[in-house]
Design a protein around this motif. Structure first.
Motif, PDB file in Angstrom:
ATOM      1  N   ILE A   1      11.003   2.724   0.343  1.00 28.07           N
ATOM      2  CA  ILE A   1      10.999   4.086  -0.164  1.00 28.07           C
ATOM      3  C   ILE A   1      11.470   4.021  -1.614  1.00 28.07           C
ATOM      4  CG2 ILE A   1      11.957   6.405   0.071  1.00 28.07           C
ATOM      5  CD1 ILE A   1      12.469   5.699   3.054  1.00 28.07           C
ATOM      6  N   TYR A   2      10.639   4.501  -2.524  1.00 25.32           N
ATOM      7  CA  TYR A   2      10.953   4.545  -3.949  1.00 25.32           C
ATOM      8  C   TYR A   2      11.328   5.976  -4.302  1.00 25.32           C
ATOM      9  CZ  TYR A   2       8.609   0.014  -4.623  1.00 25.32           C
ATOM     10  OH  TYR A   2       8.252  -1.310  -4.582  1.00 25.32           O
ATOM     11  N   VAL A   3      12.476   6.176  -4.947  1.00 22.77           N
ATOM     12  CA  VAL A   3      12.926   7.501  -5.357  1.00 22.77           C
ATOM     13  C   VAL A   3      13.134   7.497  -6.868  1.00 22.77           C
ATOM     14  CG1 VAL A   3      14.712   9.267  -5.118  1.00 22.77           C
ATOM     15  CG2 VAL A   3      14.121   7.828  -3.155  1.00 22.77           C
TER      16      VAL A   3
ATOM     17  N   VAL B   1       0.852  -1.191   0.000  1.00 17.86           N
ATOM     18  CA  VAL B   1       0.000   0.000   0.000  1.00 17.86           C
ATOM     19  C   VAL B   1       0.888   1.242   0.000  1.00 17.86           C
ATOM     20  CG1 VAL B   1      -1.730   1.299   1.312  1.00 17.86           C
ATOM     21  CG2 VAL B   1      -1.811  -1.204   1.272  1.00 17.86           C
ATOM     22  N   ARG B   2       0.613   2.167  -0.935  1.00 19.92           N
ATOM     23  CA  ARG B   2       1.354   3.426  -0.930  1.00 19.92           C
ATOM     24  C   ARG B   2       0.852   4.276   0.233  1.00 19.92           C
ATOM     25  NH1 ARG B   2       1.494   6.883  -6.177  1.00 19.92           N
ATOM     26  NH2 ARG B   2      -0.678   7.129  -5.585  1.00 19.92           N
ATOM     27  N   ILE B   3       1.736   4.600   1.142  1.00 18.40           N
ATOM     28  CA  ILE B   3       1.406   5.326   2.364  1.00 18.40           C
ATOM     29  C   ILE B   3       1.568   6.829   2.167  1.00 18.40           C
ATOM     30  CG2 ILE B   3       2.037   5.623   4.801  1.00 18.40           C
ATOM     31  CD1 ILE B   3       0.888   2.845   4.149  1.00 18.40           C
ATOM     32  N   LYS B   4       2.585   7.239   1.438  1.00 20.74           N
ATOM     33  CA  LYS B   4       2.897   8.657   1.274  1.00 20.74           C
ATOM     34  C   LYS B   4       3.554   8.860  -0.078  1.00 20.74           C
ATOM     35  CE  LYS B   4       4.422  11.139   4.819  1.00 20.74           C
ATOM     36  NZ  LYS B   4       3.468  12.210   4.991  1.00 20.74           N
ATOM     37  N   SER B   5       3.261  10.018  -0.702  1.00 24.58           N
ATOM     38  CA  SER B   5       3.902  10.401  -1.950  1.00 24.58           C
ATOM     39  C   SER B   5       4.241  11.885  -1.868  1.00 24.58           C
ATOM     40  CB  SER B   5       2.972  10.119  -3.136  1.00 24.58           C
ATOM     41  OG  SER B   5       3.643  10.393  -4.345  1.00 24.58           O
TER      42      SER B   5
END
Length: 87
Positions: A66-68, A36-40
């Motif tokens: 964390i995806y950058v 689940v994506r929590i923050k963008s």
């Protein structure tokens, strides 16, 4: 969290800093936990701080990713680098 800017399509996420080659500098950061994506967030610098109070509110205990990705004016988001951390 501090990351190295990338020159473009043929650059890798190596340790050396390279000229940006873009009009603006921007990076997309997504935080995922349990699929689940929590923050963008989008940042305009090569660093981002995830405050511990926000982490406590946003995340369950355990690992998260964390995806950058560097954002390009021409191509959109580039390849992502994934960092796994623990809350």
């Amino acid at each position: 969290m501090v990351f190295t800017e990338r020159a473009g399509q043929k650059d890798s996420w190596g340790a050396s800093d390279v000229p940006l080659g873009e009009i603006t500098e921007a990076y997309k950061i997504d935080v995922w936990q349990a699929g689940v994506r929590i923050k963008s967030v989008t940042v305009s610098d090569v660093s981002w701080i995830y405050p511990s109070a926000a982490m406590a509110t946003d995340l369950a205990s355990g690992s998260f990713d964390i995806y950058v990705a560097q954002l390009s004016d021409r191509y959109g988001a580039g390849p992502e680098r994934i960092i796994t951390a623990t809350s």
